[in-house]
Design an enzyme around this catalytic site. Structure first.
Site, PDB file in Angstrom:
ATOM      1  N   HIS A   1       0.823  -1.203   0.000  1.00  0.00           N
ATOM      2  CA  HIS A   1       0.000   0.000   0.000  1.00  0.00           C
ATOM      3  C   HIS A   1       0.859   1.257   0.000  1.00  0.00           C
ATOM      4  O   HIS A   1       1.982   1.274   0.514  1.00  0.00           O
ATOM      5  CB  HIS A   1      -0.907  -0.014   1.236  1.00  0.00           C
ATOM      6  CG  HIS A   1      -1.971   1.030   1.218  1.00  0.00           C
ATOM      7  ND1 HIS A   1      -1.809   2.261   1.812  1.00  0.00           N
ATOM      8  CD2 HIS A   1      -3.205   1.028   0.668  1.00  0.00           C
ATOM      9  CE1 HIS A   1      -2.909   2.969   1.640  1.00  0.00           C
ATOM     10  NE2 HIS A   1      -3.774   2.247   0.951  1.00  0.00           N
TER      11      HIS A   1
ATOM     12  N   GLU B   1       1.881  -6.274   3.444  1.00  0.00           N
ATOM     13  CA  GLU B   1       0.497  -6.270   3.916  1.00  0.00           C
ATOM     14  C   GLU B   1       0.139  -7.686   4.348  1.00  0.00           C
ATOM     15  O   GLU B   1       0.706  -8.662   3.850  1.00  0.00           O
ATOM     16  CB  GLU B   1      -0.453  -5.817   2.812  1.00  0.00           C
ATOM     17  CG  GLU B   1      -0.272  -4.370   2.389  1.00  0.00           C
ATOM     18  CD  GLU B   1      -1.271  -3.940   1.337  1.00  0.00           C
ATOM     19  OE1 GLU B   1      -2.483  -4.189   1.510  1.00  0.00           O
ATOM     20  OE2 GLU B   1      -0.849  -3.357   0.327  1.00  0.00           O
TER      21      GLU B   1
ATOM     22  N   SER C   1      -4.716  -5.225  -0.314  1.00  0.00           N
ATOM     23  CA  SER C   1      -5.960  -4.486  -0.466  1.00  0.00           C
ATOM     24  C   SER C   1      -6.555  -4.559  -1.862  1.00  0.00           C
ATOM     25  O   SER C   1      -7.770  -4.480  -2.014  1.00  0.00           O
ATOM     26  CB  SER C   1      -5.735  -3.017  -0.092  1.00  0.00           C
ATOM     27  OG  SER C   1      -4.749  -2.427  -0.919  1.00  0.00           O
TER      28      SER C   1
ATOM     29  N   HIS D   1      -6.669  -5.094   6.186  1.00  0.00           N
ATOM     30  CA  HIS D   1      -7.769  -5.847   5.583  1.00  0.00           C
ATOM     31  C   HIS D   1      -7.894  -7.262   6.148  1.00  0.00           C
ATOM     32  O   HIS D   1      -8.788  -8.009   5.736  1.00  0.00           O
ATOM     33  CB  HIS D   1      -7.586  -5.897   4.071  1.00  0.00           C
ATOM     34  CG  HIS D   1      -7.735  -4.570   3.416  1.00  0.00           C
ATOM     35  ND1 HIS D   1      -8.934  -4.072   2.961  1.00  0.00           N
ATOM     36  CD2 HIS D   1      -6.815  -3.594   3.163  1.00  0.00           C
ATOM     37  CE1 HIS D   1      -8.757  -2.871   2.453  1.00  0.00           C
ATOM     38  NE2 HIS D   1      -7.477  -2.558   2.558  1.00  0.00           N
TER      39      HIS D   1
ATOM     40  N   LYS E   1     -12.234  -0.286   8.633  1.00  0.00           N
ATOM     41  CA  LYS E   1     -12.729  -1.279   7.674  1.00  0.00           C
ATOM     42  C   LYS E   1     -13.691  -2.236   8.394  1.00  0.00           C
ATOM     43  O   LYS E   1     -14.823  -1.881   8.636  1.00  0.00           O
ATOM     44  CB  LYS E   1     -11.554  -1.964   7.008  1.00  0.00           C
ATOM     45  CG  LYS E   1     -10.744  -0.952   6.173  1.00  0.00           C
ATOM     46  CD  LYS E   1      -9.546  -1.526   5.534  1.00  0.00           C
ATOM     47  CE  LYS E   1      -8.846  -0.549   4.590  1.00  0.00           C
ATOM     48  NZ  LYS E   1      -8.654   0.825   5.052  1.00  0.00           N
TER      49      LYS E   1
END
Length: 387
Positions: A134, A176, A180, A208, A239
Site C-alpha cells: 500500500h 500487507e 488491499s 484488511h 474497515k
C-alpha cells in the site's frame, strides 16, 4: 502563478486523455451495503465495511453516548489533553484482540504506517518491501530516507535473493497481511523464517485482515499461527471495525518508543471520542459473535463460486475479489453497466494498480444477502458480455 496553472491544467488534461482522471461520487449511505446515488438506491460491492458494523445499532448507540459525554472532538493531541479513558480502553481492547502486549492509536491506518516506518527506520537502513504494498507503507519508507528495495509479490525466494545482494546492519521487511487490491495473503511463515535467519524486523499491515480472517477475525497472524511477538503489527479501525483510526500493536517498549518518537502521534489531535467508542463496541461484538466472520466467509465463498461459474478464477479466501479487466476503458464500461443495473463497483485504475491491470475490486460484506450476491453476479455476466 501562471506556470502553476499551466502545470495543473496540463496534468489534468493528460489524465483525462488516458481515462485516468478521478472524481468524487456523492453517495448517501442508507445501510451497511446500500446507498443512494443520484436519488436511486444501489447495492455496494466495493466497501471495506466487511462486517456491516457501521450501521449496527449497538455501535451507533455507543458512539452517541460518547458524543454526549465527551463532546465532538478531543481538542488536542494525546500528550497534551486528548487522552481520555476511552482511548486507553480501546488500546487495551486492541492489544487483547490481537494478542499483543500493548497497542497505540493513530488518526488513520495510513498515519500508523507512516509513524512506524519513519520513527524506526533511518537513512542508513534498508527496507525490503513487497512490490504491491500500500502507498502508506511506501510513503513511510520514503519519509525515513532509507534505501528501498522491492521484492516480487509474495515471493520469499525473491526476497532471499535480494537480501544477499543488499547487506546491511539494520534491515526491515514490510508487507500487507491481506493485500488491499488483490485479496491474497502474505506468506508470513516464510517471511518470519527469513527474518529470524537474517535478523530482520518484519512490519505487517493487517488493515484488511483484521475482522476478516483468522479465528474470530483476529487477523492474518492468527490465521497463519504466528505469534504477535514475531512482527510489528499495524492496522485500522475503519474497515471491518466500522469506525475511524489506525493502530500499532506490539511489545510495550515499542509503544513507549512510538509515544515519544512517532511524529504522526505526537503532533496530531487525538481521535474523536465517538469514533473510539464505536470501535470498542465493534471489538466487543466481534469477540461475542464470531459467527459474523463465518457469515462473511460464506458470502465470500458464494461470490467466488459465482465468479468461477463465469469463468473468472479468483483464488484465496478473503472478501476481496479482483476482476482484472486490463484497460481503464474496459473497467469503466463494466462499472457503468453495473451501475445502470443498481450495483456500485468503481473501476480501479493506475496508479492505484499497475498498468494493464485495471479492475473491478469486488468486495463482499457479512451484511450482503444471498439474493444481492446472486443479482450482482447476473448483472456482471451481462456486463462482461456487453464489454
Amino acid at each position: 502563478m501562471d506556470w502553476l496553472q499551466g502545470f495543473l491544467h496540463g496534468t489534468l488534461e493528460e489524465l483525462e486523455l488516458a481515462r485516468l482522471k478521478r472524481q468524487l461520487t456523492p453517495l448517501i449511505p442508507v445501510g451497511p451495503v446500500r446507498a443512494l446515488w443520484e436519488g436511486r438506491e444501489v447495492v455496494l460491492f466495493c466497501s471495506n465495511n466487511y462486517l456491516g458494523l457501521t450501521h449496527d445499532p449497538r455501535v451507533i448507540a455507543r458512539a452517541q453516548e460518547a458524543l454526549t459525554k465527551y463532546g465532538a472532538g478531543s481538542g488536542a493531541a494525546r500528550l497534551v489533553s486528548g487522552h481520555t479513558p476511552l482511548h486507553q480502553a480501546l488500546e487495551e481492547a486492541l492489544a487483547r484482540f490481537k494478542g499483543a502486549a500493548r497497542a497505540l492509536l493513530f488518526p488513520t491506518g495510513y498515519t500508523a504506517n507512516i509513524a512506524v516506518l519513519s520513527a524506526l527506520v533511518g537513512r542508513h537502513d534498508i527496507v525490503f518491501c513487497d512490490r504491491l504494498c500500500h502507498a502508506s507503507l511506501l510513503d513511510g519508507v520514503l519519509l525515513s530516507g532509507a534505501k528501498l528495495v522491492r521484492f516480487q509479490h509474495n515471493d520469499p525466494v525473491s526476497l532471499r535473493r535480494l537480501l544477499a545482494a543488499h547487506p546491511g546492519r539494520r534491515r526491515f521487511v514490510v508487507t500487507e497481511g491481506v493485500f488491499s487490491m488483490d485479496g491474497d495473503m502474505a506468506p508470513l511463515r516464510e517471511l518470519v523464517a527469513l527474518a529470524e535467519e537474517f535478523s530482520l524486523v518484519v512490519v505487517v499491515d493487517d488493515a484488511h485482515g483484521t475482522g476478516t480472517v483468522g479465528p474470530g477475525g483476529r487477523g492474518v497472524l492468527a490465521a497463519q499461527g504466528i505469534s504477535p511477538e514475531k512482527v510489528i503489527l499495524t492496522g485500522t479501525l475503519s474497515k471491518a471495525l466500522g469506525s475511524l483510526g489506525g493502530f500499532v500493536a506490539g511489545p510495550a517498549v515499542l509503544i513507549e518508543y512510538l509515544t515519544n518518537r512517532a511524529r504522526p502521534f505526537i503532533f496530531t489531535t487525538a481521535l474523536p471520542p465517538a469514533s473510539v467508542a464505536s470501535a470498542i463496541a465493534a471489538i466487543e461484538i466481534l469477540e461475542a459473535e464470531p459467527e459474523l466472520v463465518e457469515r462473511l466467509a460464506e458470502n465470500a465463498r458464494l461470490m467466488r463460486e459465482g465468479l468461477t461459474a463465469l469463468g473468472i478464477s479468483v483464488p484465496g479466501e478473503t472478501p476481496i475479489l479482483p476482476l482484472i479487466l486490463g484497460t481503464p476503458e474496459k473497467a469503466r464500461r463494466a462499472q457503468e453497466y453495473l451501475l445502470a443495473r443498481g450495483y456500485y463497483v468503481p473501476a480501479i485504475r493506475p496508479p492505484t494498480v499497475p498498468p494493464g491491470t485495471a479492475r473491478l475490486r469486488i468486495t463482499v460484506s457479512a451484511a450482503h444477502t444471498k439474493e444481492e450476491i446472486a443479482g450482482f453476479l447476473a448483472a456482471l455476466r451481462e456486463a462482461l458480455a456487453a464489454a
